[in-house]
Design an enzyme around this catalytic site. Structure first.
Site, PDB file in Angstrom:
ATOM      1  N   ARG A  74       0.808  -1.225   0.000  1.00 27.51           N
ATOM      2  CA  ARG A  74       0.000   0.000   0.000  1.00 27.51           C
ATOM      3  C   ARG A  74       0.846   1.282   0.000  1.00 27.51           C
ATOM      4  O   ARG A  74       0.350   2.362  -0.260  1.00 27.51           O
ATOM      5  CB  ARG A  74      -0.955  -0.014   1.203  1.00 27.51           C
ATOM      6  N   GLY A 198      -7.870  -4.484  12.068  1.00 28.07           N
ATOM      7  CA  GLY A 198      -8.714  -5.561  12.575  1.00 28.07           C
ATOM      8  C   GLY A 198      -9.419  -5.069  13.845  1.00 28.07           C
ATOM      9  O   GLY A 198      -8.870  -4.248  14.575  1.00 28.07           O
ATOM     10  N   ASN A 228      -7.257  -3.809  16.793  1.00 23.26           N
ATOM     11  CA  ASN A 228      -6.118  -4.668  17.124  1.00 23.26           C
ATOM     12  C   ASN A 228      -4.844  -3.954  16.700  1.00 23.26           C
ATOM     13  O   ASN A 228      -4.677  -3.608  15.535  1.00 23.26           O
ATOM     14  CB  ASN A 228      -6.261  -5.996  16.363  1.00 23.26           C
ATOM     15  N   ASN A 286       0.580   1.844   7.096  1.00 24.16           N
ATOM     16  CA  ASN A 286       0.327   1.088   5.874  1.00 24.16           C
ATOM     17  C   ASN A 286       0.372   1.972   4.645  1.00 24.16           C
ATOM     18  O   ASN A 286       0.570   1.485   3.534  1.00 24.16           O
ATOM     19  CB  ASN A 286      -1.031   0.385   5.947  1.00 24.16           C
ATOM     20  N   ASN A 436      42.363  38.147   8.835  1.00 23.08           N
ATOM     21  CA  ASN A 436      41.203  38.688   8.134  1.00 23.08           C
ATOM     22  C   ASN A 436      41.223  38.220   6.676  1.00 23.08           C
ATOM     23  O   ASN A 436      42.202  38.438   5.959  1.00 23.08           O
ATOM     24  CB  ASN A 436      41.225  40.217   8.181  1.00 23.08           C
ATOM     25  N   ARG A 499      49.426  41.087  -9.447  1.00 25.44           N
ATOM     26  CA  ARG A 499      48.375  41.556 -10.356  1.00 25.44           C
ATOM     27  C   ARG A 499      49.033  42.517 -11.347  1.00 25.44           C
ATOM     28  O   ARG A 499      50.131  43.020 -11.086  1.00 25.44           O
ATOM     29  CB  ARG A 499      47.274  42.271  -9.570  1.00 25.44           C
TER      30      ARG A 499
HETATM   31  C1  UD1 Z   1      -2.325  -6.283  10.891  1.00 25.07           C
HETATM   32  C2  UD1 Z   1      -3.386  -7.127  11.596  1.00 25.07           C
HETATM   33  C3  UD1 Z   1      -4.566  -6.220  11.938  1.00 25.07           C
HETATM   34  C4  UD1 Z   1      -4.091  -5.060  12.801  1.00 25.07           C
HETATM   35  C5  UD1 Z   1      -2.968  -4.296  12.130  1.00 25.07           C
HETATM   36  C6  UD1 Z   1      -2.366  -3.276  13.095  1.00 25.07           C
HETATM   37  C7  UD1 Z   1      -3.202  -9.382  10.656  1.00 25.07           C
HETATM   38  C8  UD1 Z   1      -3.772 -10.370   9.702  1.00 25.07           C
HETATM   39  N1  UD1 Z   1      -3.809  -8.197  10.697  1.00 25.07           N
HETATM   40  O1  UD1 Z   1      -2.873  -5.800   9.690  1.00 25.07           O
HETATM   41  O2  UD1 Z   1      -5.536  -6.979  12.676  1.00 25.07           O
HETATM   42  O3  UD1 Z   1      -5.178  -4.182  13.076  1.00 25.07           O
HETATM   43  O4  UD1 Z   1      -1.915  -5.201  11.740  1.00 25.07           O
HETATM   44  O5  UD1 Z   1      -1.382  -2.496  12.482  1.00 25.07           O
HETATM   45  O6  UD1 Z   1      -2.251  -9.697  11.350  1.00 25.07           O
HETATM   46  N2  UD1 Z   1       4.417  -9.368   7.986  1.00 25.07           N
HETATM   47  C9  UD1 Z   1       5.343 -10.378   7.976  1.00 25.07           C
HETATM   48  N3  UD1 Z   1       5.091 -11.497   7.222  1.00 25.07           N
HETATM   49  C10 UD1 Z   1       3.948 -11.635   6.524  1.00 25.07           C
HETATM   50  C11 UD1 Z   1       2.983 -10.603   6.572  1.00 25.07           C
HETATM   51  C12 UD1 Z   1       3.257  -9.476   7.316  1.00 25.07           C
HETATM   52  O7  UD1 Z   1       6.407 -10.288   8.593  1.00 25.07           O
HETATM   53  O8  UD1 Z   1       3.790 -12.681   5.880  1.00 25.07           O
HETATM   54  C13 UD1 Z   1       4.713  -8.160   8.779  1.00 25.07           C
HETATM   55  C14 UD1 Z   1       4.693  -6.888   7.972  1.00 25.07           C
HETATM   56  O9  UD1 Z   1       5.978  -6.602   7.454  1.00 25.07           O
HETATM   57  C15 UD1 Z   1       4.241  -5.864   8.982  1.00 25.07           C
HETATM   58  C16 UD1 Z   1       3.443  -6.648   9.996  1.00 25.07           C
HETATM   59  O10 UD1 Z   1       3.717  -8.007   9.750  1.00 25.07           O
HETATM   60  O11 UD1 Z   1       5.352  -5.247   9.643  1.00 25.07           O
HETATM   61  C17 UD1 Z   1       1.934  -6.418   9.836  1.00 25.07           C
HETATM   62  O12 UD1 Z   1       1.575  -6.702   8.492  1.00 25.07           O
HETATM   63  P1  UD1 Z   1       0.614  -5.728   7.692  1.00 25.07           P
HETATM   64  O13 UD1 Z   1       0.522  -6.232   6.295  1.00 25.07           O
HETATM   65  O14 UD1 Z   1       1.001  -4.332   7.912  1.00 25.07           O
HETATM   66  O15 UD1 Z   1      -0.759  -6.042   8.432  1.00 25.07           O
HETATM   67  P2  UD1 Z   1      -2.015  -5.064   8.549  1.00 25.07           P
HETATM   68  O16 UD1 Z   1      -2.806  -5.141   7.309  1.00 25.07           O
HETATM   69  O17 UD1 Z   1      -1.592  -3.737   9.006  1.00 25.07           O
HETATM   70 MG    MG Z   2       0.238  -2.788   9.101  1.00 23.04          MG
END
Ligand code: UD1
Ligand code: MG
Length: 530
Positions: A74, A198, A228, A286, A436, A499
């Site tokens: 995003r 979430g 969350n 995000n 200077n 000069r």
């Molecule tokens: C996630 C939560 C959501 C919460 C939000 C808070 C889940 C499914 N959803 O959503 O409930 O409200 O965070 O900010 O968990 N990452 C990994 N491996 C992966 C996927 C993600 O390491 O396979 C890491 C990402 O780099 C990131 C973090 O996990 O730092 C969260 O992932 P992101 O895609 O930002 O989740 P959200 O959509 O924000």
């Molecule tokens: Mg996130």
């Protein structure tokens, strides 16, 4: 340029730029008498007291897992999300720093997208890394980290994209989790606009039934505004069996950690939710707009901290200060100033509007007039620079020196009380005290292949518009005549003049005018006849 000063793993300062070797320690030694009685002592003492408290309150039964493998689609960026900066640091660095002071058994960072770059940020801070390839969701990230988490009794899970979280908040999460003897405790926030997060589905009291991802909310659940944060404390013995039951039942075909909450609840385990005292700490990044919002909060917090420590900041919302910057008491920062990197500014200084100071050390009572650029340089006490002056790397202005408008310095040392007030370039120059430098003086330090030094002694007078062709030396007490192009050394107390000699041709101008007038007359007559 890159930050010049880093903290090593043992906490000692390490100069990464060779030109700064020895520069900071000497400066701080010089001002140690002042520090013994002044502000910096208090900073040091307070820091030490806090560090001691932290060392005492360790959490050796807790591992912390930071999820940082995702791409961050995003953000629409070629850079992995957790490497984007807010508040002067990559997002994931903020998170790791907050964790270090929790004193956990270990910190594990899950890496995947641009793994090496993320490792380069987190490993120097003492974290270890686990590779998640491919990235099949937050639940999958935990599954691949099981071995690294090892036999820790508790695991705190944090997203790498929520950088405002504070150590104190994490400590209280762990405490609440232990006190509640829960299988999982979730940090939550109540937001006016919960979109993108979430939602927490409570089942009464502090207990949680499930986390519903935004894409799976029913029409009624859209009303829920407790979100969350993705910051949890789990009891590992309860977490692993729950994770084993997760299925990628969503449109992205990912294993969501959030689904583990519903599973735990169904198994009759206790899941608690703690509403964070400051909901800003829970904010994730995000989108670019999220990044800007989080950066804003970091900058607010830093300015508030400086003001608490006795710094005046005019129109604070226009002033940008990086996290490691130190500023002494009674210093005034005018609007639209940027203090960046490892900059240290002494007491009773003034930094005027539009100036940018990067990785530099300023003594006490330094005045930076409007619109100066100061980078990787050292300005001793009572120096005045600007307006519109530029100090590039390795410039050292000694006590009481004056650098005026449209003067540029690079790798130059300017002695005590020396002045270069107008329109000058000093590169690779060493200049003594009480000298200077006249307006428009240029050190010609580059021959197209190499840079060469210019050495100017004490009490020298360099006349305006002089070009000093390096390598060249001007001895103590010497004069250089205005407009000279100096290619040979000027001995001490001599006059260097280089000069063309002036000749005045008597009556030349009036004779010329007469000739021109005479030449014009016939031309006018002939025009009239036509
Ligand atoms: C996630 C939560 C959501 C919460 C939000 C808070 C889940 C499914 N959803 O959503 O409930 O409200 O965070 O900010 O968990 N990452 C990994 N491996 C992966 C996927 C993600 O390491 O396979 C890491 C990402 O780099 C990131 C973090 O996990 O730092 C969260 O992932 P992101 O895609 O930002 O989740 P959200 O959509 O924000
Ligand atoms: Mg996130």
């Amino acid at each position: 340029m890159a930050a010049a000063l880093h903290l090593g793993l043992d906490g000692r300062k390490v100069n990464s730029e060779p030109h700064l070797q020895g520069m900071y320690p000497r400066f701080w030694r010089e001002s140690s008498a002042r520090r013994r009685t002044g502000l910096k002592r208090r900073i040091v003492k307070r820091g030490r007291a806090r560090d001691n408290a932290l060392v005492m309150a360790k959490n050796k039964d807790v591992a912390i897992l930071i999820l940082a493998a995702g791409k961050g689609t995003r953000l629409k960026s070629s850079l992995a999300k957790v490497l984007h900066a807010a508040g002067g640091r990559p997002l994931v660095e903020h998170v790791v720093r907050a964790c270090v002071r929790v004193g956990p058994k270990k910190i594990v960072v899950v890496v995947g997208h641009q793994a090496e770059k993320v490792q380069a940020v987190v490993e120097p801070l003492g974290a270890e890394t686990v590779l998640q390839q491919p990235q099949n969701g937050t639940g999958h990230a935990l599954l691949v980290s099981r071995r690294a988490i090892g036999n820790a009794k508790y695991v705190v899970v944090l997203p790498g994209d929520a950088p405002l979280v504070r150590t104190e908040t994490l400590r209280s999460l762990i405490q609440q989790h232990k006190k509640g003897q829960a299988a999982a405790t979730i940090l939550t926030a109540v937001l006016a606009d919960p979109s993108g997060y979430g939602r927490i589905l409570r089942k009464g009291g502090d207990n949680v039934a499930a986390i519903i991802e935004e894409s799976q909310l029913t029409e009624e659940q859209r009303e829920l505004n407790e979100i969350n944060s993705s910051m949890y404390c789990f009891t590992t013995a309860k977490l692993w069996p729950a994770l084993a039951e997760l299925k990628p039942n969503n449109k992205h075909r990912e294993i969501y950690l959030t689904d583990a909450i519903g599973v735990l609840n169904a198994k009759g385990e206790t899941v608690l939710a703690e509403i964070a005292g400051d909901s800003r700490e829970m904010l994730g990044c995000n989108t670019r707009a999220d990044l800007a919002g989080v950066d804003h909060t970091f900058r607010d917090w830093k300015r508030e901290a400086l003001m608490r420590d006795g710094v005046t900041i005019q129109l604070p919302e226009t002033v940008l200060v990086d996290p490691d910057v130190l500023v002494g008491e009674d210093t005034v920062i005018e609007p639209c100033v940027q203090l960046l990197g490892k900059t240290k500014i002494g007491a009773r200084c003034v930094v005027k509007t539009g100036s940018v100071v990067h990785d530099s050390v300023l003594g006490d009572e330094v005045v930076v007039e409007a619109h100066c650029m100061i980078s990787a340089s050292r300005l001793d006490s009572d120096v005045v620079v600007g307006p519109f002056a530029r100090m590039r790397m390795e410039t050292h202005l000694k006590c009481g020196s004056r650098i005026g408008n449209f003067v540029e310095l690079k790798k130059s040392v300017v002695g005590e009380g020396t002045k270069a007030m107008h329109l000058t370039y000093l590169g690779d120059a060493r200049i003594g005290s009480k000298t200077n430098i006249g307006a428009g003086t240029i050190t010609c330090n580059y021959d197209g292949f190499h840079k060469h030094p210019t050495t100017i002694g004490n009490k020298v007078f360099i006349g305006s518009d002089s070009a000093l062709v390096a390598p060249v030396k001007v001895g103590h007490g010497a004069y250089v005549a205005a407009g000279s192009t100096i290619t040979d050394n000027v001995p001490a107390d001599a006059l260097g003049i280089a000069r063309g000699r002036q000749t005045n041709k008597k009556g030349w101008a009036s004779k010329k005018r007469r000739e021109l007038t005479a030449a014009e007359k016939p031309a006018k007559h002939s025009k009239k006849r036509q």
